[in-house]
Enzyme design. Structure first.
Site, PDB file in Angstrom:
ATOM      1  N   ASP A 101       1.202  -1.241   0.045  1.00 40.78           N
ATOM      2  CA  ASP A 101      -0.262   0.500   0.129  1.00 40.78           C
ATOM      3  C   ASP A 101       1.292   1.065  -0.330  1.00 40.78           C
ATOM      4  O   ASP A 101       2.056   1.445   0.066  1.00 40.78           O
ATOM      5  CB  ASP A 101      -0.985  -0.179   1.048  1.00 40.78           C
ATOM      6  CG  ASP A 101      -0.427  -0.312   2.919  1.00 40.78           C
ATOM      7  OD1 ASP A 101       1.205   0.427   2.270  1.00 40.78           O
ATOM      8  OD2 ASP A 101      -0.845  -0.262   3.296  1.00 40.78           O
ATOM      9  N   SER A 102       0.436   2.678  -0.077  1.00 43.06           N
ATOM     10  CA  SER A 102       1.145   3.806  -0.390  1.00 43.06           C
ATOM     11  C   SER A 102       1.321   4.227   0.882  1.00 43.06           C
ATOM     12  O   SER A 102       2.365   5.307   1.137  1.00 43.06           O
ATOM     13  CB  SER A 102       0.421   4.871  -1.092  1.00 43.06           C
ATOM     14  OG  SER A 102      -0.972   4.932  -0.508  1.00 43.06           O
ATOM     15  N   HIS A 138      -5.661 -20.964  10.993  1.00 41.18           N
ATOM     16  CA  HIS A 138      -7.559 -21.654  10.974  1.00 41.18           C
ATOM     17  C   HIS A 138      -7.590 -20.075   9.995  1.00 41.18           C
ATOM     18  O   HIS A 138      -8.331 -20.346   8.744  1.00 41.18           O
ATOM     19  CB  HIS A 138      -7.706 -21.405  12.214  1.00 41.18           C
ATOM     20  CG  HIS A 138      -9.141 -22.108  11.477  1.00 41.18           C
ATOM     21  ND1 HIS A 138      -9.597 -23.416  11.165  1.00 41.18           N
ATOM     22  CD2 HIS A 138     -10.149 -21.161  11.980  1.00 41.18           C
ATOM     23  CE1 HIS A 138     -11.047 -23.360  10.728  1.00 41.18           C
ATOM     24  NE2 HIS A 138     -11.206 -21.917  11.284  1.00 41.18           N
ATOM     25  N   GLN A 162     -11.560   7.548  -4.774  1.00 40.98           N
ATOM     26  CA  GLN A 162     -11.925   7.868  -3.600  1.00 40.98           C
ATOM     27  C   GLN A 162     -13.097   8.706  -3.759  1.00 40.98           C
ATOM     28  O   GLN A 162     -13.312   8.609  -4.679  1.00 40.98           O
ATOM     29  CB  GLN A 162     -10.865   8.807  -2.456  1.00 40.98           C
ATOM     30  CG  GLN A 162      -9.644   7.648  -2.848  1.00 40.98           C
ATOM     31  CD  GLN A 162      -9.931   7.685  -0.728  1.00 40.98           C
ATOM     32  OE1 GLN A 162     -10.781   7.233  -0.478  1.00 40.98           O
ATOM     33  NE2 GLN A 162      -8.715   6.753  -0.806  1.00 40.98           N
ATOM     34  N   CYS A 186     -11.343 -29.153   8.156  1.00 43.90           N
ATOM     35  CA  CYS A 186     -10.323 -28.050   7.426  1.00 43.90           C
ATOM     36  C   CYS A 186      -9.154 -29.200   7.405  1.00 43.90           C
ATOM     37  O   CYS A 186      -8.850 -29.848   8.311  1.00 43.90           O
ATOM     38  CB  CYS A 186     -10.538 -26.905   8.560  1.00 43.90           C
ATOM     39  SG  CYS A 186      -9.332 -25.370   8.093  1.00 43.90           S
ATOM     40  N   ASP A 244      -7.920  -7.324   0.873  1.00 46.86           N
ATOM     41  CA  ASP A 244      -7.009  -7.559   2.202  1.00 46.86           C
ATOM     42  C   ASP A 244      -7.661  -7.443   3.635  1.00 46.86           C
ATOM     43  O   ASP A 244      -8.213  -6.075   2.987  1.00 46.86           O
ATOM     44  CB  ASP A 244      -5.699  -6.918   1.961  1.00 46.86           C
ATOM     45  CG  ASP A 244      -6.302  -5.249   2.640  1.00 46.86           C
ATOM     46  OD1 ASP A 244      -6.562  -4.362   1.631  1.00 46.86           O
ATOM     47  OD2 ASP A 244      -5.543  -5.396   3.397  1.00 46.86           O
ATOM     48  N   GLY A 288      -0.596   6.028   2.353  1.00 45.90           N
ATOM     49  CA  GLY A 288      -2.215   6.820   2.557  1.00 45.90           C
ATOM     50  C   GLY A 288      -2.984   6.373   3.771  1.00 45.90           C
ATOM     51  O   GLY A 288      -3.887   6.872   4.368  1.00 45.90           O
ATOM     52  N   PHE A 289      -3.776   5.095   4.328  1.00 47.66           N
ATOM     53  CA  PHE A 289      -4.191   5.062   4.641  1.00 47.66           C
ATOM     54  C   PHE A 289      -4.041   4.934   6.338  1.00 47.66           C
ATOM     55  O   PHE A 289      -4.518   4.763   7.457  1.00 47.66           O
ATOM     56  CB  PHE A 289      -5.352   2.951   4.722  1.00 47.66           C
ATOM     57  CG  PHE A 289      -6.460   3.360   5.811  1.00 47.66           C
ATOM     58  CD1 PHE A 289      -7.269   3.494   5.378  1.00 47.66           C
ATOM     59  CD2 PHE A 289      -5.340   2.467   6.707  1.00 47.66           C
ATOM     60  CE1 PHE A 289      -7.988   2.994   6.754  1.00 47.66           C
ATOM     61  CE2 PHE A 289      -7.007   1.764   7.564  1.00 47.66           C
ATOM     62  CZ  PHE A 289      -8.061   2.317   6.878  1.00 47.66           C
ATOM     63  N   GLY A 311     -10.955   3.948   1.117  1.00 46.68           N
ATOM     64  CA  GLY A 311     -11.775   4.573   1.582  1.00 46.68           C
ATOM     65  C   GLY A 311     -12.536   3.944   2.800  1.00 46.68           C
ATOM     66  O   GLY A 311     -13.809   5.246   2.923  1.00 46.68           O
ATOM     67  N   CYS A 332      -6.831 -27.456  13.676  1.00 47.14           N
ATOM     68  CA  CYS A 332      -7.973 -28.523  13.414  1.00 47.14           C
ATOM     69  C   CYS A 332      -7.723 -30.039  13.210  1.00 47.14           C
ATOM     70  O   CYS A 332      -7.871 -30.498  13.221  1.00 47.14           O
ATOM     71  CB  CYS A 332      -9.198 -28.178  11.946  1.00 47.14           C
ATOM     72  SG  CYS A 332      -9.597 -26.555  12.076  1.00 47.14           S
ATOM     73  N   CYS A 390      -6.534 -27.494   8.057  1.00 42.73           N
ATOM     74  CA  CYS A 390      -4.899 -26.396   8.552  1.00 42.73           C
ATOM     75  C   CYS A 390      -4.565 -27.200  10.097  1.00 42.73           C
ATOM     76  O   CYS A 390      -4.907 -28.064  10.479  1.00 42.73           O
ATOM     77  CB  CYS A 390      -5.203 -25.344   9.130  1.00 42.73           C
ATOM     78  SG  CYS A 390      -6.407 -24.978  10.899  1.00 42.73           S
TER      79      CYS A 390
HETATM   80 ZN   LIG Z   1      -8.832 -24.894  10.686  1.00 47.05          ZN
END
Ligand SMILES: [Zn+2]
Length: 376
Positions: free
Chosen positions: A96-97, A337, A192, A307, A269, A99-100, A219, A312, A309
């Protein structure tokens, strides 16, 4: 300039919504879209080594220009081989730049046409960030996609404040493009305009005329309601070119992602999966679970059947115990997860779009999240 490593292929648009299935090619590989980027704020997805991030199914990660420029410094990142080498991530990166973060973190930000002047939230030192410097920093970081510096305002703000910030964002976008020099990096523009549909449309039209290789909607998620956010999206998306990626910055919850995908967004994101994971909140097909709840104390079931991951593989009771005992493994496992949950959700969305059943898929997910038939 040779930008031939970058291309965008639109494969299919869902028959009953604006949801798009596409591929974005970068010098560090392809991103199957719609896609979700985990946030590696300070050059790390908090708590996870980079191999673990890859295991969640992440294709592209986001780095923060503001944070990395303050610490360790853009020139230091460059000396460490750039952000890819420093993090050990060989896939695509978007930065990102700043700005946020200027809007959300810095103290006493003063925005003029020249740029932003603000105090570091780390040591209070005075920093100037112009559009040109933001591009220079992102070139040092070496991301595949850099973002233009934009002027973010709180919502609601007075109409003239929103209008000024929108005009400034367009002028800054042109200056960023003039300053950009790397062949292996592209620059996305940011629309924006607050919640004013006419401003959003005007901003999108003028940025479209500048012919950027990708467009973000910025924004949002700054104090408005979800319904207001969707209205702003509905105004903006039809104006953006169909042959470029569309990125909704900083959003959001699983339901926000599906609503935005149905309106034509390709890229996201957000810190929600990792931040919530660190705070013992898990995303599941039955809706979010708060793992500190007493009811899970002796629960032998996994968080989510099926799942893959590492969280789990354990029982809900063990995961709860890790949080109650403040063991660092708890936040690590739940971050894994939640990121895995987001990546599987987006992979399923991509399949649903190709099968022209995205709207049915979205309804099924919303019904599951609202059901209370599982552990809460
Ligand atoms: Zn999981």
């Amino acid at each position: 300039m040779n930008k031939s490593a970058f291309s965008f292929q639109l494969h299919h648009v869902d028959a009953r919504s604006a949801a798009r299935r596409s591929t974005f090619h970068t010098p560090h590989g392809a991103v199957e879209m719609p896609a979700f980027m985990p946030v590696a704020t300070q050059g790390t997805v908090k708590g996870l080594d980079i191999g673990r991030v890859r295991e969640t199914g992440a294709q592209m990660v986001l780095g923060n220009t503001y944070h990395l420029s303050l610490r360790p410094g853009a020139e230091t990142v460059a000396a460490l081989g750039g952000l890819h080498a420093m993090m050990g991530w060989d896939g695509p990166i978007l930065t990102d730049s700043g700005g946020f973060q200027i809007f959300s973190l810095s103290q006493m930000a003063e925005i003029t046409d020249e740029g932003a002047r603000f105090r570091s939230h780390i040591d209070g030192s005075l920093i100037d960030l112009s559009p040109e410097r933001s591009v220079e920093i992102q070139e040092h970081l070496g991301s595949d996609v850099a973002m233009v510096l934009d002027h973010v305002v709180a919502l609601p703000s007075a109409p003239e404040v929103v209008h000024d910030a929108m005009e400034r964002t367009i002028r800054w976008a042109e200056r960023c493009r003039e300053a950009a020099s790397r062949d292996d990096q592209v620059l996305f523009a940011i629309v924006q305009g607050g919640l004013d549909a006419r401003l959003r449309v005007a901003c999108a039209e003028r940025l479209r005329a500048l012919d950027f290789p990708g467009y973000a909607i910025g924004g949002l998620s700054v104090g408005e309601t979800p319904a207001e956010m969707l209205e702003a999206l509905e105004a903006t998306l039809p104006v953006l070119p169909t042959d470029r990626p569309r990125y909704l910055m900083g959003v959001g919850r699983p339901e926000d992602l599906l609503e935005a995908i149905g309106r034509g967004v390709d890229l996201f994101d957000c810190v929600i999966p990792t931040r919530n994971g660190r705070n013992a909140l898990a995303f599941t097909e039955r809706g979010p679970l708060r793992l500190r709840n007493q009811q899970f104390q002796q629960d032998t079931r996994p968080l989510e059947e099926g799942c893959p991951c590492p969280a789990c593989r354990h029982s809900l009771g063990y995961l709860r115990h890790l949080f109650m005992a403040r063991e660092m493994l708890g936040p690590v496992l739940l971050s894994m997860h939640n990121l895995t949950y987001y990546q599987r959700l987006l992979a399923a969305a991509r399949e649903a779009i190709l099968a022209d059943r995205f709207e049915a898929f979205r309804r099924e997910k919303f019904e599951g999240w609202a059901s209370r038939d599982g552990p809460r």
